[in-house]
Design a protein around this motif. Structure first.
Motif, mmCIF file in Angstrom:
data_model
loop_
_atom_site.group_PDB
_atom_site.id
_atom_site.type_symbol
_atom_site.label_atom_id
_atom_site.label_comp_id
_atom_site.label_asym_id
_atom_site.label_seq_id
_atom_site.Cartn_x
_atom_site.Cartn_y
_atom_site.Cartn_z
ATOM 1 N N LEU A 179 0.848 -1.189 -0.044
ATOM 2 C CA LEU A 179 -0.033 0.188 0.080
ATOM 3 C C LEU A 179 0.912 1.238 0.083
ATOM 4 O O LEU A 179 2.046 1.044 0.648
ATOM 5 N N MET A 180 0.581 2.303 -0.711
ATOM 6 C CA MET A 180 1.159 3.660 -0.660
ATOM 7 C C MET A 180 0.014 4.797 -0.454
ATOM 8 O O MET A 180 -1.082 4.560 -0.774
ATOM 9 N N ALA A 181 0.532 5.712 -0.024
ATOM 10 C CA ALA A 181 -0.284 6.835 0.573
ATOM 11 C C ALA A 181 -0.317 7.781 -0.860
ATOM 12 O O ALA A 181 0.533 8.416 -1.149
ATOM 13 N N ASP A 182 -1.431 8.016 -1.151
ATOM 14 C CA ASP A 182 -1.819 9.049 -2.570
ATOM 15 C C ASP A 182 -1.932 10.472 -2.015
ATOM 16 O O ASP A 182 -3.055 10.644 -1.637
ATOM 17 N N VAL A 183 -0.877 11.007 -1.610
ATOM 18 C CA VAL A 183 -1.191 12.261 -0.996
ATOM 19 C C VAL A 183 0.021 13.027 -1.349
ATOM 20 O O VAL A 183 0.932 12.932 -2.019
ATOM 21 N N ASP A 184 0.162 14.535 -1.183
ATOM 22 C CA ASP A 184 1.064 15.305 -1.565
ATOM 23 C C ASP A 184 2.186 15.442 -0.515
ATOM 24 O O ASP A 184 3.327 15.670 -0.897
ATOM 25 N N GLU A 185 1.925 15.316 0.853
ATOM 26 C CA GLU A 185 2.934 15.275 1.673
ATOM 27 C C GLU A 185 3.239 13.912 2.760
ATOM 28 O O GLU A 185 4.057 13.241 2.572
ATOM 29 N N PHE A 186 1.984 13.966 3.612
ATOM 30 C CA PHE A 186 2.209 12.706 4.351
ATOM 31 C C PHE A 186 0.836 12.242 4.791
ATOM 32 O O PHE A 186 -0.152 13.109 4.787
ATOM 33 N N LEU A 187 0.700 11.073 5.178
ATOM 34 C CA LEU A 187 -0.582 10.628 5.869
ATOM 35 C C LEU A 187 -0.198 9.858 7.370
ATOM 36 O O LEU A 187 0.561 9.271 7.396
ATOM 37 N N TYR A 188 -1.246 10.306 8.033
ATOM 38 C CA TYR A 188 -1.012 9.918 9.626
ATOM 39 C C TYR A 188 -1.316 8.275 9.726
ATOM 40 O O TYR A 188 -2.169 7.858 9.046
ATOM 41 N N VAL A 189 -0.475 7.796 10.649
ATOM 42 C CA VAL A 189 -0.634 6.432 10.981
ATOM 43 C C VAL A 189 -1.034 6.497 12.443
ATOM 44 O O VAL A 189 -0.392 7.169 13.226
ATOM 45 N N ARG A 190 -2.248 5.831 12.713
ATOM 46 C CA ARG A 190 -3.073 5.887 14.028
ATOM 47 C C ARG A 190 -2.847 4.724 14.856
ATOM 48 O O ARG A 190 -2.619 3.748 14.014
ATOM 49 N N ALA A 191 -3.015 4.679 16.245
ATOM 50 C CA ALA A 191 -2.950 3.593 16.838
ATOM 51 C C ALA A 191 -3.994 2.496 16.799
ATOM 52 O O ALA A 191 -3.842 1.241 16.795
ATOM 53 N N SER A 192 -5.019 2.735 16.191
ATOM 54 C CA SER A 192 -6.491 2.118 15.866
ATOM 55 C C SER A 192 -7.080 2.800 14.951
ATOM 56 O O SER A 192 -6.907 3.852 14.225
ATOM 57 N N GLY A 193 -7.832 1.863 14.407
ATOM 58 C CA GLY A 193 -8.964 2.436 13.327
ATOM 59 C C GLY A 193 -10.048 3.321 13.671
ATOM 60 O O GLY A 193 -11.021 3.125 13.480
ATOM 61 N N ASP A 194 -9.516 4.409 14.096
ATOM 62 C CA ASP A 194 -10.463 5.506 14.792
ATOM 63 C C ASP A 194 -9.716 6.864 14.343
ATOM 64 O O ASP A 194 -8.763 7.027 14.534
ATOM 65 N N ALA A 195 -10.675 7.823 13.760
ATOM 66 C CA ALA A 195 -9.906 9.261 13.430
ATOM 67 C C ALA A 195 -9.552 9.921 14.770
ATOM 68 O O ALA A 195 -8.833 10.873 14.504
ATOM 69 N N ASP A 196 -10.078 9.542 15.799
ATOM 70 C CA ASP A 196 -9.395 10.229 17.243
ATOM 71 C C ASP A 196 -8.470 9.486 17.682
ATOM 72 O O ASP A 196 -8.061 9.743 18.723
ATOM 73 N N ALA A 197 -8.057 8.369 17.296
ATOM 74 C CA ALA A 197 -6.831 7.618 17.587
ATOM 75 C C ALA A 197 -5.481 8.298 17.577
ATOM 76 O O ALA A 197 -5.332 9.447 16.957
ATOM 77 N N GLU A 198 -4.606 7.787 18.670
ATOM 78 C CA GLU A 198 -3.479 8.774 18.657
ATOM 79 C C GLU A 198 -2.414 8.558 17.400
ATOM 80 O O GLU A 198 -2.858 7.336 16.587
ATOM 81 N N ILE A 199 -1.847 9.549 17.198
ATOM 82 C CA ILE A 199 -0.901 9.419 15.910
ATOM 83 C C ILE A 199 0.378 8.999 16.373
ATOM 84 O O ILE A 199 0.878 9.511 17.282
ATOM 85 N N ILE A 200 0.686 7.712 15.647
ATOM 86 C CA ILE A 200 1.820 7.079 16.177
ATOM 87 C C ILE A 200 3.009 7.276 15.293
ATOM 88 O O ILE A 200 4.292 6.829 15.292
ATOM 89 N N GLY A 201 2.722 7.610 13.955
ATOM 90 C CA GLY A 201 3.552 7.652 12.838
ATOM 91 C C GLY A 201 3.045 8.601 11.693
ATOM 92 O O GLY A 201 2.170 8.962 11.449
ATOM 93 N N LYS A 202 4.065 8.718 10.470
ATOM 94 C CA LYS A 202 3.734 9.445 9.395
ATOM 95 C C LYS A 202 4.130 8.523 8.075
ATOM 96 O O LYS A 202 5.321 7.922 8.117
#
Length: 470
Positions: A179-202
């Motif tokens: 998989l690749m992120a189709d974005v201009d800069e970066f896509l957040y990686v979260r701790a769980s499948g939830d928009a409010d979950a902690e951002i753990i990476g990019k």
């Protein structure tokens, strides 16, 4: 020859018989005439007496001899004629025999010649057949060679196609769970499948991740040290991810040998630009035309070529970074910039070098360059630009004339763009002319620098105005 002898002997025998018969006929005639003479003699005796009888007998004897002679002569003539005829017949027979023998000989010779011709023809035919067979074999061999060559070429093409297909199939198989992120800069990686979950990476543009589990909205991925969830709406996966990578990510060529020659064309006879060591990474020029056995790479702003046998090419894919890794990278960058800035000094010391004689045109040209590069700088900044040109002229590593240094390819952009010539034609401003004259006089406030760039670059050197000289 024996036939002629036998013919002559026969003729002589026949001739003897003819003579004997002729004499016998003559004797019969003489006898008859003698009887007549006897009768006449009796008459003559009665009338003429003895004298008449004698005369009559003499006449009979003479006639008999003549008749016999005539008979013999006639017989001889006949005999000779017969002999000539027989001889002629013999000769004709012999000639006929000779002719026949010659004819037979000719016929035999003809037959022999015919047989020889037939044999020759047969031999020629056999030779023609053999030659035809040889030609046929040669043609067959040539055909076989051509077919073998074609088969080899077809085999190679097939192998190349199969290799390409295998590579593609392997790549496709590898990318099925990527998989690749189709974005201009970066896509957040979260701790769980939830928009409010902690951002753990990019997951930055160009980074790739392995899919652990697919979901309707969130996808569980792993990339580098990051293990989390990304929003499916901003991702491409499988073959689409591969196509995206090929379109947006640079391809790199990893050098596998020491001293690999970098050439200006895809040929072993092309000029060598430089040589690189093992482990060097070159960027592949994907826009350049491809050549079999060669890889086009970017080298100092131009397209160059290296042998494909000594490099490994692959997409320059990145990995996601954790928040901690990103913070550490930012801190390191800040430290490096601070160190570079600390290495810069604003203290300048002007030294006096030997002056260089120059024409009016040289002064004008140098002043025009100073105006293009530092026209809005302080005078010290203008003098520093002039000093860089003069330091290059003295170094021996650059062209040996002022115009040569200024117009050297890739060195001073305003010169290559025509701006210097334009200002020189219209006349540079006075401060730039003064700076040019002082630089030609030997003044140097850069510490012997031969290059300069924007001070914001962080490069170590002497900072004068908005430039750092080094």
């Amino acid at each position: 020859m024996n036939l002629r002898k036998r013919a002559i002997s026969g003729i002589m025998l026949a001739g003897s018989m003819v003579v004997m018969c002729a004499i016998a006929d003559a004797a019969s005639t003489v006898s008859a005439e003698a009887v007549s003479v006897v009768a006449d003699t009796r008459t003559d005796l009665a009338t003429d007496g003895t004298a008449g009888v004698v005369a009559q007998l003499n006449q009979v004897s003479t006639d008999a001899v003549e008749m016999a002679a005539a008979g013999v002569e006639n017989s001889q003539t006949i005999l000779v004629a017969s002999a000539d005829e027989e001889a002629q017949v013999a000769e004709d027979t012999e000639e006929t025999s000779a002719v026949q023998e010659e004819t037979v000989s000719v016929e035999e010779s003809a037959q022999a010649d015919s047989k020889e011709d037939e044999t020759t023809q047969e031999a020629d035919a056999v030779e023609d057949v053999q030659n035809a067979d040889v030609d046929s074999e040669t043609d067959t061999e040539n055909t076989v060679d051509v077919e073998n060559t074609k088969d080899i070429e077809n085999t190679k093409e097939t192998e190349n196609i199969e290799d390409t297909e295998n590579i593609q199939n392997t790549e496709n198989a590898e990318w099925q769970n990527r998989l690749m992120a189709d974005v201009d800069e970066f896509l957040y990686v979260r701790a769980s499948g939830d928009a409010d979950a902690e951002i753990i990476g990019k997951l930055y543009k160009g980074d790739v991740a392995d899919v652990v589990e697919n979901g309707d909205t969130w996808i569980h991925v792993v990339s580098g040290d990051v293990d989390g969830y990304v929003n499916n709406d901003y991702c491409v996966s499988g073959e689409d991810a591969l196509a995206y990578a090929q379109e947006n990510v640079e391809t790199e060529a990893q050098v596998n040998t020491n001293g690999l020659r970098v050439r200006n064309a895809a040929s072993e006879d092309a000029s060598v630009i430089t040589a690189v060591s093992e482990g060097t990474t070159l960027t592949v020029d994907t826009d350049a035309e491809t050549e079999d056995g060669w890889v086009a790479v970017k080298y100092k702003g131009q397209t160059a070529y290296v042998s494909a046998d000594y490099v490994t090419t692959e997409l320059a894919l990145g990995e996601a970074v954790t928040i901690e890794e990103e913070k550490a990278a930012l801190a390191k960058k800040a430290e490096e910039e601070a160190a570079a800035k600390a290495a810069q000094t604003k203290e300048t010391t002007t030294v006096q070098n030997a002056s260089v004689s120059a024409s009016y045109d040289d002064v004008t040209l140098l002043a025009a360059l100073i105006q293009c590069e530092a026209g809005n700088e302080l005078y010290e900044g203008q003098l520093a630009v002039g000093a860089v040109v003069m330091n290059r002229l003295r170094s021996g590593a650059y062209p040996s004339s002022i115009s040569g240094v200024i117009y050297q390819s890739g060195q001073f952009p305003p010169a290559g763009q025509g701006m210097v010539a334009s200002i020189a034609a219209n006349g540079p401003k006075s401060s730039c002319v003064q700076a040019a004259q002082q630089a030609l006089g030997g003044s140097d406030n850069t510490g012997g620098a031969t290059c300069f760039s924007r001070a914001s670059s962080g490069r170590a050197g002497v900072v004068i105005g908005n430039h750092v000289f080094y």
